[in-house]
Design a protein around this motif. Structure first.
Motif, PDB file in Angstrom:
ATOM      1  N   VAL A  37       0.845  -1.136  -0.124  1.00  0.00           N
ATOM      2  CA  VAL A  37      -0.092  -0.029   0.127  1.00  0.00           C
ATOM      3  C   VAL A  37       0.957   1.318  -0.040  1.00  0.00           C
ATOM      4  CG1 VAL A  37      -1.639   1.209   1.354  1.00  0.00           C
ATOM      5  CG2 VAL A  37      -1.811  -1.090   1.381  1.00  0.00           C
ATOM      6  N   VAL A  38       0.959   1.939  -0.999  1.00  0.00           N
ATOM      7  CA  VAL A  38       1.666   3.095  -1.225  1.00  0.00           C
ATOM      8  C   VAL A  38       1.001   4.511  -1.217  1.00  0.00           C
ATOM      9  CG1 VAL A  38       3.712   3.971  -2.704  1.00  0.00           C
ATOM     10  CG2 VAL A  38       3.203   1.592  -2.498  1.00  0.00           C
ATOM     11  N   PHE A  39       1.512   5.494  -0.586  1.00  0.00           N
ATOM     12  CA  PHE A  39       1.074   6.959  -0.649  1.00  0.00           C
ATOM     13  C   PHE A  39       1.880   7.758  -1.505  1.00  0.00           C
ATOM     14  CE2 PHE A  39      -0.358   5.267   3.596  1.00  0.00           C
ATOM     15  CZ  PHE A  39      -1.838   5.258   3.211  1.00  0.00           C
ATOM     16  N   SER A  40       1.518   8.129  -2.491  1.00  0.00           N
ATOM     17  CA  SER A  40       2.348   9.099  -3.477  1.00  0.00           C
ATOM     18  C   SER A  40       1.810  10.584  -3.159  1.00  0.00           C
ATOM     19  CB  SER A  40       2.026   8.811  -4.718  1.00  0.00           C
ATOM     20  OG  SER A  40       2.909   9.554  -5.825  1.00  0.00           O
ATOM     21  N   CYS A  41       2.685  11.366  -2.861  1.00  0.00           N
ATOM     22  CA  CYS A  41       2.460  12.807  -2.499  1.00  0.00           C
ATOM     23  C   CYS A  41       3.117  13.733  -3.541  1.00  0.00           C
ATOM     24  CB  CYS A  41       3.118  13.262  -1.044  1.00  0.00           C
ATOM     25  SG  CYS A  41       2.404  12.143   0.368  1.00  0.00           S
ATOM     26  N   HIS A  58      -2.088   5.468  -3.880  1.00  0.00           N
ATOM     27  CA  HIS A  58      -3.151   6.318  -3.548  1.00  0.00           C
ATOM     28  C   HIS A  58      -2.221   7.775  -3.709  1.00  0.00           C
ATOM     29  CE1 HIS A  58      -5.596   3.433  -1.501  1.00  0.00           C
ATOM     30  NE2 HIS A  58      -4.924   3.370  -0.770  1.00  0.00           N
ATOM     31  N   PHE A  59      -2.701   8.412  -4.593  1.00  0.00           N
ATOM     32  CA  PHE A  59      -2.203   9.745  -5.067  1.00  0.00           C
ATOM     33  C   PHE A  59      -3.002  10.793  -4.435  1.00  0.00           C
ATOM     34  CE2 PHE A  59      -1.413   6.442  -8.224  1.00  0.00           C
ATOM     35  CZ  PHE A  59      -0.188   6.814  -8.570  1.00  0.00           C
ATOM     36  N   GLU A  94      -4.976  10.131   6.357  1.00  0.00           N
ATOM     37  CA  GLU A  94      -5.676   9.782   7.581  1.00  0.00           C
ATOM     38  C   GLU A  94      -6.962   8.979   7.246  1.00  0.00           C
ATOM     39  OE1 GLU A  94      -5.798  11.405  11.973  1.00  0.00           O
ATOM     40  OE2 GLU A  94      -5.509  12.716  10.375  1.00  0.00           O
ATOM     41  N   ASN A  95      -7.561   9.691   6.471  1.00  0.00           N
ATOM     42  CA  ASN A  95      -9.109   9.291   6.046  1.00  0.00           C
ATOM     43  C   ASN A  95      -8.724   7.692   5.397  1.00  0.00           C
ATOM     44  OD1 ASN A  95     -12.096   9.521   5.770  1.00  0.00           O
ATOM     45  ND2 ASN A  95     -11.500   9.256   3.524  1.00  0.00           N
ATOM     46  N   LEU A  96      -7.856   7.762   4.488  1.00  0.00           N
ATOM     47  CA  LEU A  96      -7.630   6.292   3.811  1.00  0.00           C
ATOM     48  C   LEU A  96      -7.350   5.317   4.935  1.00  0.00           C
ATOM     49  CD1 LEU A  96      -5.708   7.546   0.630  1.00  0.00           C
ATOM     50  CD2 LEU A  96      -7.939   6.283   0.609  1.00  0.00           C
ATOM     51  N   LEU A  97      -6.482   5.736   5.903  1.00  0.00           N
ATOM     52  CA  LEU A  97      -6.112   4.637   6.891  1.00  0.00           C
ATOM     53  C   LEU A  97      -7.168   4.402   7.868  1.00  0.00           C
ATOM     54  CD1 LEU A  97      -2.894   6.064   7.914  1.00  0.00           C
ATOM     55  CD2 LEU A  97      -2.958   4.093   6.785  1.00  0.00           C
ATOM     56  N   ASP A  98      -8.332   5.163   8.137  1.00  0.00           N
ATOM     57  CA  ASP A  98      -9.270   4.913   9.113  1.00  0.00           C
ATOM     58  C   ASP A  98     -10.597   4.480   8.212  1.00  0.00           C
ATOM     59  OD1 ASP A  98      -7.659   5.802  10.939  1.00  0.00           O
ATOM     60  OD2 ASP A  98      -8.441   7.812  11.018  1.00  0.00           O
TER      61      ASP A  98
END
Length: 282
Positions: free
Chosen positions: A75-79, A171-172, A185-189
């Motif tokens: 699971v990757v967060f791309s900022c 998730h971009f 944070e919303n994605l994690l929750d």
């Protein structure tokens, strides 16, 4: 010291990764704030960041990084880089990495238009969808064809999520912390709430003076073989309180940590090690 839960090899949770895009960080014009914040958000939920990558505004490198992420099971967060200016390439690179066309996402279009209407109303202007700058703003909703929307509570302009052929999900989100952090944070929750592990892990460590890591390695390996824990060693040469020392510890499920740490202490005492304070993180 910041505590971490067991790594992915000790649990069924996926690994979490972070990609930070932007020349401004590599050039020193801005300092990255995403890495410590994402670590904090994950730790608050009993999760850990497994890796992070910083890449400039180079389409070739961004595409390669995303291709690797999509090919993983992470699971990757791309900022960063999802805007519509010439130096924003992330949306296009995501499409290239997936082999998908770019399309204007209908929900993204509606959200962008809603934001433009609200902005016009705030200025006392009549919204004109055909005005060139407004037409250009719709490009912020042009995503890979199979993308899903990531809600942006700050200004409605959405991010997006894509699944890769190897099982990786990216998730971009924008590069602006005020937008990116609530979105992550919303994605994690929501998407990953079932992975939260608060209270189900523990870290115990002890300060060791006058020892060399190489001499302690057999003990560390024996503990990992005997217990379902992760052993860690954090050497320091100029700590303001302890000076030169090694912080040696174990982390994992509490029921595994207790006997593992007891074995660690017994082994250290067997070496005649000079031990300092013990620390516990839950």
């Amino acid at each position: 010291m910041s505590a971490l839960p067991p790594d992915a090899s000790l649990s069924s949770a996926p690994a979490f990764g972070l990609i930070i895009v932007g020349d401004e960080i590599l050039s020193g014009k801005r300092a990255d704030k995403h890495l410590p914040k994402v670590v904090e958000l994950l730790q608050a939920r009993g999760l850990a960041l497994s890796w992070s990558l910083l890449v400039g505004d180079d389409p070739r490198r961004i595409t390669a990084a995303l291709r690797d992420a999509f090919a993983s099971a992470d699971v990757v967060f791309s900022c960063g880089g999802i805007g519509a200016t010439p130096d924003d390439h992330t949306r296009q690179c995501a499409a290239a990495a997936l082999g998908q066309p770019l399309v204007l996402h209908p929900e993204a279009r509606a959200l962008i238009e809603q934001r433009m209407r609200e902005t016009a109303a705030e200025k006392g202007e009549v919204f004109d969808a055909e005005r060139p700058d407004n037409v250009h703003r719709y490009n912020m909703g042009v995503f890979p064809a199979q993308a899903r929307i990531v809600a942006n509570p700050y200004n409605r302009i959405p991010g997006f999520s894509c699944d890769g052929p190897g099982g990786g999900t990216v998730h971009f989100v924008p590069g602006f912390p005020v937008m990116a952090w609530p979105m992550i944070e919303n994605l994690l929750d929501t998407d990953y709430r079932h992975l939260h592990r608060q209270g189900s892990w523990q870290e115990r460590s002890v300060v060791v003076f006058g020892a060399m890591e190489a001499a302690l390695t057999p003990l560390m390996e024996a503990i990992e073989q005997a217990h379902a824990v992760k052993v860690f060693s954090l050497p320091s040469v100029d700590h303001p309180q302890f000076g030169r020392h090694i912080e040696l510890g174990v982390k994992g499920e509490p029921e595994a940590v207790t006997p593992a740490f007891a074995q660690l202490l017994a082994g250290l005492r067997g070496f005649g090690a000079d031990l300092g304070p013990e620390m516990v993180q839950n």
